[in-house]
Write an enzyme that holds these catalytic residues in place. Structure first.
Site, PDB file in Angstrom:
ATOM      1  N   ASP A 102      29.776 -48.123  19.528  1.00 47.33           N
ATOM      2  CA  ASP A 102      28.459 -48.767  19.576  1.00 47.33           C
ATOM      3  C   ASP A 102      28.143 -49.224  21.004  1.00 47.33           C
ATOM      4  O   ASP A 102      29.047 -49.407  21.820  1.00 47.33           O
ATOM      5  CB  ASP A 102      28.431 -50.000  18.662  1.00 47.33           C
ATOM      6  CG  ASP A 102      28.630 -49.644  17.199  1.00 47.33           C
ATOM      7  OD1 ASP A 102      28.360 -48.485  16.836  1.00 47.33           O
ATOM      8  OD2 ASP A 102      29.055 -50.531  16.437  1.00 47.33           O
TER       9      ASP A 102
HETATM   10  N1  URA Z   1      33.316 -49.976  14.390  1.00 43.11           N
HETATM   11  C1  URA Z   1      32.169 -50.567  14.778  1.00 43.11           C
HETATM   12  O1  URA Z   1      31.587 -51.370  14.060  1.00 43.11           O
HETATM   13  N2  URA Z   1      31.695 -50.261  16.009  1.00 43.11           N
HETATM   14  C2  URA Z   1      32.307 -49.426  16.872  1.00 43.11           C
HETATM   15  O2  URA Z   1      31.829 -49.205  17.997  1.00 43.11           O
HETATM   16  C3  URA Z   1      33.514 -48.814  16.446  1.00 43.11           C
HETATM   17  C4  URA Z   1      33.984 -49.096  15.202  1.00 43.11           C
END
Ligand code: URA
Length: 234
Positions: A102
């Site tokens: 993310d």
């Molecule tokens: N889980 C999440 O919520 N975000 C990420 O970037 C990776 C795993």
């Protein structure tokens, strides 16, 4: 051995004439030495840099990056810079990410143009653990270990999450290892038990650790031994 002008034609996609101009303009080094003549023969395995970016005859490329905060894992985005903007390589448009993070997650990102390899990195069937450092808004108790090991039923998912491993560091910090990569999985798992992830960083994928020498935004090619960690089992 291969002529440097032929090498450039094959790797950059230029004509012999264009290769000659590139060489004359001193834009190419082979193992650190500027090469100006197209007739020079080089080893196929030599380190060839074109405007400082490395070229390779042998096809697939593999990199690890320390993903910085506020960069997105897509080729284009209207509101954020993308991690691909940080790659000083030719043919960046051919690269993709094996396991996206993310925009507000940092840490180990694997980037390649080898689709089968990235499938082995990300497919839950391969049981390749992704290890995250998680900081939480609220304290957790040991109870979370059992809950996540058993699997969590997330909203709009058919199946429970696969058994995940937790190592509690203190009441707001822990390591979580997942064996799959559902959308926003870590954040959704903690939200489902009434908590909130405030910082998320990926430390490792399988046994491959983020190189501590990489500052946020830096990347390096993977070594042969690192690529082989995700090669097909014979
Ligand atoms: N889980 C999440 O919520 N975000 C990420 O970037 C990776 C795993």
């Amino acid at each position: 051995m291969i002529r440097i002008d032929k090498y450039l034609c094959a790797t950059v996609g230029v004509t012999r004439r264009e290769a000659a101009i590139i060489l004359r303009n001193k834009r190419v080094t082979v193992d650190g030495e500027i090469i100006k003549s197209g007739a020079v023969k080089i080893d196929e395995m030599a380190l060839v840099l074109y405007d400082g970016a490395s070229l390779s005859l042998s096809g697939p490329r593999y990199f690890m990056m320390n993903k910085p905060l506020d960069y997105v894992c897509s080729q284009e985005d209207p509101s954020h810079p993308t991690v691909f903007n940080l790659f000083d390589e030719l043919g960046v448009d051919k690269l993709h990410i094996a396991g996206r993070l993310d925009v507000d997650t940092t840490g180990l990102l694997l980037v390649t143009d080898d689709g089968q390899w990235s499938h082995r990195v990300t497919s839950p069937k391969q049981r390749c653990g992704k290890k995250y450092s998680v900081a939480l808004a609220l304290p957790v108790t040991d109870e979370v270990i059992g809950l996540f090991e058993e699997g969590i039923q997330l909203k709009s998912e058919k199946d429970k999450t696969l058994p995940a491993k937790i190592e509690i560091l203190d009441e707001r910090h822990l390591y979580l290892t997942l064996y799959e990569g559902k959308y926003h999985q870590v954040k959704r798992m903690f939200a489902s038990i009434g908590n909130k992830v405030v910082e998320l960083h990926r430390d490792a994928i399988g046994t491959l650790l983020l190189d501590p020498r990489l500052a946020p935004g830096e990347y390096r090619p993977l070594r042969e031994s690192e690529i082989a960690l995700f090669n097909a089992k014979k």
